[in-house]
Design a protein around this motif. Structure first.
Motif, PDB file in Angstrom:
ATOM      1  N   PHE A 278      60.981 126.517  52.037  1.00 23.43           N
ATOM      2  CA  PHE A 278      61.335 127.227  53.402  1.00 23.43           C
ATOM      3  C   PHE A 278      60.958 126.425  54.679  1.00 23.43           C
ATOM      4  N   PHE A 279      59.451 126.324  54.590  1.00 23.82           N
ATOM      5  CA  PHE A 279      58.964 125.493  55.797  1.00 23.82           C
ATOM      6  C   PHE A 279      59.287 124.071  55.599  1.00 23.82           C
ATOM      7  N   GLY A 280      59.385 123.830  54.550  1.00 24.40           N
ATOM      8  CA  GLY A 280      59.856 122.342  54.499  1.00 24.40           C
ATOM      9  C   GLY A 280      61.042 122.032  55.143  1.00 24.40           C
ATOM     10  N   TRP A 281      62.033 122.948  54.734  1.00 21.25           N
ATOM     11  CA  TRP A 281      63.493 123.129  55.479  1.00 21.25           C
ATOM     12  C   TRP A 281      63.375 123.228  57.044  1.00 21.25           C
ATOM     13  N   VAL A 282      62.576 124.317  57.277  1.00 14.28           N
ATOM     14  CA  VAL A 282      62.348 124.579  58.807  1.00 14.28           C
ATOM     15  C   VAL A 282      61.763 123.253  59.741  1.00 14.28           C
ATOM     16  N   SER A 283      60.978 122.623  58.851  1.00 16.93           N
ATOM     17  CA  SER A 283      60.245 121.390  59.624  1.00 16.93           C
ATOM     18  C   SER A 283      61.334 120.305  59.782  1.00 16.93           C
ATOM     19  N   GLY A 287      61.003 120.107  63.393  1.00 13.55           N
ATOM     20  CA  GLY A 287      59.769 119.302  63.663  1.00 13.55           C
ATOM     21  C   GLY A 287      58.710 119.684  63.004  1.00 13.55           C
ATOM     22  N   ARG A 288      57.779 118.610  62.565  1.00 11.38           N
ATOM     23  CA  ARG A 288      56.790 119.032  61.702  1.00 11.38           C
ATOM     24  C   ARG A 288      55.687 119.583  62.359  1.00 11.38           C
ATOM     25  N   GLU A 289      55.333 118.984  63.602  1.00  7.29           N
ATOM     26  CA  GLU A 289      54.080 119.663  64.299  1.00  7.29           C
ATOM     27  C   GLU A 289      54.321 121.242  64.650  1.00  7.29           C
ATOM     28  N   TYR A 290      55.623 121.430  65.140  1.00  7.44           N
ATOM     29  CA  TYR A 290      55.963 122.717  65.505  1.00  7.44           C
ATOM     30  C   TYR A 290      55.936 123.872  64.215  1.00  7.44           C
ATOM     31  N   THR A 291      56.564 123.246  63.197  1.00  8.36           N
ATOM     32  CA  THR A 291      56.534 124.125  62.063  1.00  8.36           C
ATOM     33  C   THR A 291      54.843 124.376  61.635  1.00  8.36           C
ATOM     34  N   MET A 292      54.086 123.475  61.555  1.00  8.66           N
ATOM     35  CA  MET A 292      52.411 123.621  61.279  1.00  8.66           C
ATOM     36  C   MET A 292      51.922 124.608  61.880  1.00  8.66           C
ATOM     37  N   THR A 293      52.141 124.499  63.284  1.00  6.92           N
ATOM     38  CA  THR A 293      51.674 125.574  64.190  1.00  6.92           C
ATOM     39  C   THR A 293      51.981 126.877  63.916  1.00  6.92           C
ATOM     40  N   ILE A 294      53.216 127.050  63.587  1.00  2.49           N
ATOM     41  CA  ILE A 294      53.969 128.529  63.293  1.00  2.49           C
ATOM     42  C   ILE A 294      53.373 128.887  61.994  1.00  2.49           C
ATOM     43  N   LEU A 396      45.384 122.068  66.483  1.00  5.77           N
ATOM     44  CA  LEU A 396      45.471 120.813  66.333  1.00  5.77           C
ATOM     45  C   LEU A 396      46.783 120.105  66.088  1.00  5.77           C
ATOM     46  N   ALA A 397      47.669 120.897  65.430  1.00  2.69           N
ATOM     47  CA  ALA A 397      48.952 120.280  65.094  1.00  2.69           C
ATOM     48  C   ALA A 397      49.692 120.344  66.512  1.00  2.69           C
ATOM     49  N   PHE A 398      49.779 121.044  67.241  1.00  4.19           N
ATOM     50  CA  PHE A 398      50.498 121.214  68.513  1.00  4.19           C
ATOM     51  C   PHE A 398      49.941 120.132  69.666  1.00  4.19           C
TER      52      PHE A 398
END
Length: 414
Positions: A278-283, A287-294, A396-398
């Motif tokens: 799910f979060f892989g698809w979202v990223s 975008g990777r960093e935005y998804t990490m932050t969420i 840190l991600a963002f």
């Protein structure tokens, strides 16, 4: 070209085979708890002595991953995945008739750790190459196969232990997981240049930053730090969940007529698996960093609410699922981000170095949580550390990884 060969060139077939390989190697880690009591009875050892086996399994699975990734890159995933699945099955078959714990360390621990590590790293490295435009989703799918694959074997193994005993169970399921994984590995293929659609993608597939160069970049070490923080936080929960559930008075509670702790553990396995694709698809989309932050922020918030409502069985069960939904995605986001940054050519070996962060978490997560609880006689400081690690990784991600990675990729392109 035969029809069978043509089918194997489909990235979706490769994804399915990768998921099967991952599911076949998930049981040594995730059903270990079912074996501890009967093995203690057979060998006459303490739980502390026995748990060294599990530590060896995890350490070799993670800290040898750069070497395993190098072998996959050098000799190809089909051969190495075949070897890895054979070693995994063999580790159980050879463990069935042992009489000493030291031999168990070698069979279940060493062979199992090396076998599962080769397959895990090899499959992830393969998926980031087959799916250049959907890396997050593809890696998430195979990581989910590893995360929830043991759900298929947990109850059959439990029943088999009761009916056939330890030796019969280890022997039968050792052959089963070895054969299933080996058969799936025979269909594994490396994507050819004609699978890549654009000139830019062909160039990306052929190029890439070598591990020696990658290890000198600050952006890699920032990712390593962040993955270590998230891994430590999650493994603190995994290793101590039964202990703090007891202290919170949840062990004897029921939710919807079911025991709260087993229900929570079951839900956790499902959400821990679902979050990866799910979060892989979202990223892939956001975008990777935005998804990490969420995702990392979600876990921090869920952790806070979890400890605030710790005596409520229903909230304990629901929030534990959300906590794992905010954690498991590290196994899709980080390999995707790493390959986006450093290219495909050395993707498997490079991820082997990053995956060592999981080993860091496995070593310090459980012991540190137990030590802090012993000193403070409370789980509140442990939760405070876990929340701080999650929130810091999200920040840190963002604010750090996003601009640092953009700057690095611009410089690399130039």
């Amino acid at each position: 070209m035969s029809e069978g060969t043509s089918i194997l060139k489909s990235k979706w077939v490769q994804l399915a085979l990768g998921v099967i390989c991952m599911m076949s190697i998930s049981s040594p880690q995730y059903v270990w708890a079912l074996f501890t009591k009967p093995i203690m009875g057979q060998l006459g050892v303490t739980l502390t002595e026995l748990q060294v086996t599990f530590s060896i399994l995890i350490v070799l699975q993670t800290f040898f991953s750069p070497f395993q990734g190098y072998l996959v890159d050098k000799f190809g995933p089909r051969l190495l995945l075949s070897i890895g699945t054979i070693l995994t099955g063999l580790s159980w078959v050879l463990s069935a008739n042992l009489t000493t714990v030291s031999n168990l360390y070698i069979t279940y621990g060493v062979l199992g750790g090396l076998g599962t590590g080769i397959v895990y790293i090899g499959v992830v490295g393969l998926m980031v190459r087959w799916f250049p435009n959907n890396r997050g989703f593809a890696v998430g799918m195979v990581a989910a196969g590893y995360g929830i694959g043991a759900l298929l074997t947990t109850f059959p193994i439990s029943n088999s232990l009761a009916e056939s005993g330890l030796q019969g169970t280890l022997t039968f399921f050792g052959y089963l997981i070895g054969v299933v994984g080996l058969l799936a590995a025979q269909g594994i293929r490396v994507p050819h240049a004609d699978r890549v659609q654009t000139a830019g993608q062909i160039e990306a597939a052929a190029s890439g930053v070598a591990p020696k160069t990658m290890l000198k970049t600050p952006v890699f070490w920032l990712m390593f730090l962040m993955m270590s923080m998230m891994s430590t936080s999650g493994l603190m929960v995994i290793s101590q969940m039964g202990a703090f559930a007891k202290d919170f008075g949840i062990t004897s509670a029921t939710v919807f007529g079911m025991a709260a702790l087993p229900l929570a553990l079951t839900i956790d396995r499902v959400t821990n698996g679902l979050t990866r694709p799910f979060f892989g698809w979202v990223s892939d989309k956001l975008g990777r960093e935005y998804t990490m932050t969420i995702a990392f922020g979600l876990e921090a918030i869920a952790m806070f609410l979890w400890v605030m409502t710790r005596s409520d069985p229903l909230m304990f069960v629901l929030l534990s699922g959300i906590v794992f939904f905010g954690w498991g995605e590290i196994f899709s986001l980080f390999p995707s981000t790493l390959t986006d940054t450093f290219g495909q050519k050395h993707a498997t070996t490079n991820y082997g170095f990053l995956y060592m962060a999981q080993g860091v978490g496995s070593i310090i997560g459980g012991p540190i949580a137990a030590y802090i609880h012993g000193v403070a006689d409370s789980w509140i400081p442990v939760f405070a550390i876990m929340i701080a690690l999650d929130a810091t990784a999200a920040i840190l991600a963002f604010f750090v990884l996003r601009p640092m990675r953009a700057k690095y990729m611009q410089a690399r392109a130039a």
